[in-house]
Design a protein around this motif. Structure first.
Motif, PDB file in Angstrom:
ATOM      1  N   ALA A  11      10.171  -7.020  -6.016  1.00  0.00           N
ATOM      2  CA  ALA A  11       8.713  -6.968  -6.166  1.00  0.00           C
ATOM      3  C   ALA A  11       8.288  -7.415  -7.555  1.00  0.00           C
ATOM      4  O   ALA A  11       7.311  -8.153  -7.715  1.00  0.00           O
ATOM      5  N   GLU A  12       9.036  -6.998  -8.579  1.00  0.00           N
ATOM      6  CA  GLU A  12       8.694  -7.356  -9.952  1.00  0.00           C
ATOM      7  C   GLU A  12       9.427  -8.608 -10.424  1.00  0.00           C
ATOM      8  O   GLU A  12       9.181  -9.100 -11.525  1.00  0.00           O
ATOM      9  N   ARG A  13      10.373  -9.128  -9.599  1.00  0.00           N
ATOM     10  CA  ARG A  13      11.173 -10.309  -9.946  1.00  0.00           C
ATOM     11  C   ARG A  13      11.888 -10.086 -11.283  1.00  0.00           C
ATOM     12  O   ARG A  13      11.729 -10.858 -12.229  1.00  0.00           O
ATOM     13  N   ARG A  14      12.742  -9.043 -11.341  1.00  0.00           N
ATOM     14  CA  ARG A  14      13.406  -8.758 -12.609  1.00  0.00           C
ATOM     15  C   ARG A  14      14.712  -8.007 -12.389  1.00  0.00           C
ATOM     16  O   ARG A  14      14.861  -7.257 -11.420  1.00  0.00           O
ATOM     17  N   THR A  23      12.614 -12.971 -13.922  1.00  0.00           N
ATOM     18  CA  THR A  23      12.898 -14.312 -13.427  1.00  0.00           C
ATOM     19  C   THR A  23      11.618 -14.947 -12.906  1.00  0.00           C
ATOM     20  O   THR A  23      10.664 -14.248 -12.527  1.00  0.00           O
ATOM     21  N   ASP A  24      11.605 -16.285 -12.853  1.00  0.00           N
ATOM     22  CA  ASP A  24      10.411 -17.011 -12.431  1.00  0.00           C
ATOM     23  C   ASP A  24      10.110 -16.800 -10.950  1.00  0.00           C
ATOM     24  O   ASP A  24       8.966 -16.642 -10.549  1.00  0.00           O
ATOM     25  N   GLU A  25      11.140 -16.792 -10.127  1.00  0.00           N
ATOM     26  CA  GLU A  25      10.990 -16.590  -8.688  1.00  0.00           C
ATOM     27  C   GLU A  25      11.748 -15.327  -8.271  1.00  0.00           C
ATOM     28  O   GLU A  25      12.527 -14.763  -9.037  1.00  0.00           O
ATOM     29  N   SER A  70       0.855  -1.186   0.000  1.00  0.00           N
ATOM     30  CA  SER A  70       0.000   0.000   0.000  1.00  0.00           C
ATOM     31  C   SER A  70       0.895   1.241   0.000  1.00  0.00           C
ATOM     32  O   SER A  70       1.518   1.560   1.017  1.00  0.00           O
ATOM     33  N   PRO A  71       1.010   1.959  -1.110  1.00  0.00           N
ATOM     34  CA  PRO A  71       0.350   1.657  -2.395  1.00  0.00           C
ATOM     35  C   PRO A  71       1.029   0.498  -3.119  1.00  0.00           C
ATOM     36  O   PRO A  71       2.162   0.133  -2.811  1.00  0.00           O
ATOM     37  N   SER A  72       0.328  -0.057  -4.090  1.00  0.00           N
ATOM     38  CA  SER A  72       0.821  -1.218  -4.833  1.00  0.00           C
ATOM     39  C   SER A  72       2.021  -0.847  -5.689  1.00  0.00           C
ATOM     40  O   SER A  72       2.131   0.268  -6.197  1.00  0.00           O
ATOM     41  N   VAL A  73       2.920  -1.809  -5.807  1.00  0.00           N
ATOM     42  CA  VAL A  73       4.042  -1.693  -6.735  1.00  0.00           C
ATOM     43  C   VAL A  73       3.733  -2.465  -8.015  1.00  0.00           C
ATOM     44  O   VAL A  73       4.204  -2.128  -9.095  1.00  0.00           O
ATOM     45  N   VAL A  74       2.912  -3.505  -7.884  1.00  0.00           N
ATOM     46  CA  VAL A  74       2.511  -4.326  -9.028  1.00  0.00           C
ATOM     47  C   VAL A  74       0.998  -4.285  -9.151  1.00  0.00           C
ATOM     48  O   VAL A  74       0.280  -4.647  -8.216  1.00  0.00           O
TER      49      VAL A  74
END
Length: 696
Positions: free
Chosen positions: A354-357, A311-313, A154-158
């Protein structure tokens, strides 16, 4: 909106199930697996990792034409105090008859992470395909899907939502085939306040016919494509907006010569540009470099400021081991190093948990191809990559930036072939492609190739091939490549084969010769004795760069011998020698010898030794021993030892593996390894338990 749509979807599907459920066949299966991994290095604290996976699937025939499928997957992992959990239920309905097939699927996925935000995603899709088989009737396929993803910050990142709709028409007109494909995708990022809509049209007409009693073959195809892209993004506090750019192609594979990519070394990986950041494919790292992983992607001269590699995880605990090199290319074959040794400690690279990247910042790159080479990665886990994205940072004083782009392409292919006799044939191929790219630049490629095959005698065959390719893309010079080759093969004796080949390659830029290379090779294969076979290959090549008058030459010799010493024992020897002449002269030599003894179906032993020299100095020496024992039909074990010596280091390693089928439902796997580099000693232990159940 996303939660409402998905709730409505599952509600309607469950209602349909209750209405039509019948006494159909039911098949159910479930799998449970557990894994424990222990690592210990000298001078460091021991680490433990645990993971539990459970899956359940159910397939039920509601009627003769209708089937229902349900599945549920659960996973929990613990790594250095971080706990991750994922829940993935899914539901599917299939209707199949003689006129059409219809599929309706939906899934919900929830990921929990004790050290970062939790995320939830949901998606549903439907497809309809015709199955009628009538002459001159077109085949049809329609599909629609929606996807939503959000975290609990809160607030959202994704917070993203997307939909995709497509239609395909295939029409067999006897003498030719027509295909038309339409696809529209729309993706909205509510956090970054961006939207991207891509519309693609593709029409293709193909014919392939034979004449004159199949002696003459004629094939041709014409293709037209129209792609549009509409992007909008909110302008941030820095006065810039990130506009997503289109990636037209992604290639990946392992290659230890990143400056040159040969045909077939990297293969197409379209899943890395399909907009799905959740589903992995077969592009991953596991710490086994070299050869390093290469990920090449065509950006077609669009300006690139940001690159995201998903990435997947969440791999925050492992990204410190990653190192990337970034390359550029105007043709996808010859590469130039742009930035070396990119890590999460570099100012232009970071990892977003948070975005897994991975997020890379580049300085307004504008080229045809970009490529990442992963020179090092984590050996602790396998890291799967799911998607790659590129963005252009646009300066603006407005609150929102909107860009509309269009790309058109036209392609023509013609193939001719004529068979004069069973011993002689000739073929010719022509290809031309032209595109007006999203970037506003044009791209034109054409190629001609011809081949003559002649087999004057049963023991002798030959082929002569000529080809020329032209490429004019963007502001790059027009490049022309010409290739010539002659190959002669012969079966001199039933136990003796010989092949001879000549090649020559010329490359031009704007009509000026840049470099030329040529080579000659002879290869002989012989069955010397009933239990002894061998192969000897001799190769010579030279090249010259016309720009600086530099030149190089190389000589290669390879010898392979394989012998069956006794019915259950084989031995092989492989040796090679290479001498290269450029600004300096160098030579290298490799030799390996291995023996395999399969005492019985229960026991086999392997041993191998090898040594390498460079400029007459030993640079590497290896020894490997391994044994495989199947003590019973349910228990299998293996034990191995490896030794390596270089000019400044000695390494040794031991490994053990056991597989035990405890029952029809339970399996156990365990392994242990120890390595000593002279500087660091490391040992690792891992255990896995699998449980499988199925009923019908």
């Amino acid at each position: 909106m996303g939660q409402y749509v998905n709730s409505l979807f599952f509600g309607l599907l469950l209602l349909l199930i209750l209405l039509v459920v019948g006494p159909g066949e039911i098949f159910a299966s479930q799998n449970l697996s557990g894994q424990w991994l222990h690592n210990k290095s000298k001078g460091q604290e021991a680490t433990d990792q645990q993971r539990v996976n459970y899956s359940f699937s159910l397939s039920q025939g509601l009627t003769e034409l209708m089937k229902l499928s349900e599945s549920f997957r659960y996973s929990q992992g613990r790594n250095e105090g971080v706990i991750t959990e994922s829940y993935d239920p899914s539901l599917g309905l299939t209707l199949d008859n003689y006129l059409f097939s219809f599929d309706l699927d939906g899934r919900v996925s929830q990921r929990k992470n004790s050290s970062s935000a939790n995320t939830q995603s949901s998606a549903w899709q439907s497809s309809w395909s015709s199955k009628w088989n009538k002459p001159f009737w077109p085949t049809l396929r329609l599909s629609y899907s929606e996807d939503y993803r959000k975290d609990d910050r809160s607030p959202s990142v994704v917070d993203t939502e997307s939909y995709d709709e497509s239609a395909n028409i295939g029409w067999d007109l006897k003498y030719c085939q027509f295909n038309y494909n339409f696809d529209l995708s729309d993706t909205t990022n509510n956090v970054r306040q961006t939207n991207q809509q891509n519309t693609n049209h593709m029409a293709r007409l193909v014919t392939d016919q034979t004449f004159l009693d199949n002696k003459l073959r004629l094939g041709a195809s014409q293709q037209f494509g129209l792609n549009t892209s509409a992007s909008s993004a909110a302008v941030g506090s820095g006065g810039t907006a990130d506009i997503k750019q289109v990636i037209s192609q992604v290639l990946a594979g392992t290659d230890d010569t990143p400056l040159i990519s040969s045909v077939g070394e990297l293969t197409s990986k379209s899943f890395l540009r399909d907009g799905n950041t959740e589903t992995p494919g077969d592009v991953f790292t596991d710490g086994s470099e070299p050869p390093p992983l290469n990920i090449a992607f065509a950006v077609d001269y669009n300006e690139v400021d940001l690159i995201y590699l998903y990435t997947d995880e969440d791999e925050a605990a492992n990204v410190a081991a990653f190192t990337f090199d970034l390359y550029t290319s105007v043709n996808g074959t010859d590469w130039v190093l742009n930035t070396a040794n990119l890590t999460v400690l570099s100012p232009s690279c970071l990892y977003n948990s948070a975005e897994r990247r991975f997020e890379f910042t580049v300085s307004s790159l504008q080229t045809r191809w970009l490529k990442f080479v992963v020179t090092s990665s984590s050996a602790a886990v396998q890291v799967d990559f799911t998607e790659i994205e590129i963005y252009d940072e646009v300066l603006s004083s407005a609150s929102t930036v909107t860009l509309d782009k269009k790309q058109t392409s036209m392609g023509t292919d013609i193939n001719l072939g004529y068979t004069f006799s069973p011993a002689m044939s000739v073929s010719y191929a022509f290809s031309m492609n032209s595109s007006d790219l999203y970037s506003g630049l044009t791209s034109e490629q054409s190629s001609h190739s011809g081949q003559l095959r002649w087999q004057p005698f049963d023991f002798l065959n030959s082929s002569l091939a000529l080809s020329q390719s032209q490429d004019k893309s963007g502001n790059s010079p027009e490049s022309v490549g010409r290739n010539y080759s002659l190959n002669i093969g012969s079966v001199l004796l039933p136990t003796l084969n010989m092949d001879f080949g000549l090649t020559r390659t010329e490359n031009y830029d704007d009509g000026v010769l840049q470099n030329v290379s040529q080579g000659v090779g002879i290869s002989t294969s012989a069955q010397l004795y009933p239990d002894l076979g061998g192969r000897l290959a001799l190769n010579y090549s030279d090249s010259k760069n016309e720009n600086d008058s530099s030149s190089s030459k190389s000589y290669d010799t390879t010898l392979n011998l394989t012998a069956r010493l006794v019915p259950r024992m084989t031995a092989s020897f492989n040796g090679s020698y290479r001498q290269a002449h450029a600004t300096t002269t160098s030579d290298s030599m490799d030799a390996t010898f291995s023996v395999n003894w399969r005492k019985s179906d229960m026991l086999s032993l392997n041993a191998g030794v090898g040594q390498s020299w460079a400029d007459s100095v030993m640079v590497n020496r290896t020894l490997s021993l391994s044994a495989f024992l199947a003590a019973t039909s349910k228990i299998q074990t293996s034990l191995g030892y490896n030794y390596g010596k270089t000019s400044d280091q000695i390494t040794q390693g031991y490994n053990f593996f056991m597989s035990w089928k405890l029952s029809n439902h339970f399996d156990f796997q365990g392994n242990a390894s120890f390595s000593d580099t002279g500087i660091e000693k490391t040992w690792q232990m891992a255990g896995r338990v699998f449980a499988r159940f199925s009923t019908q």
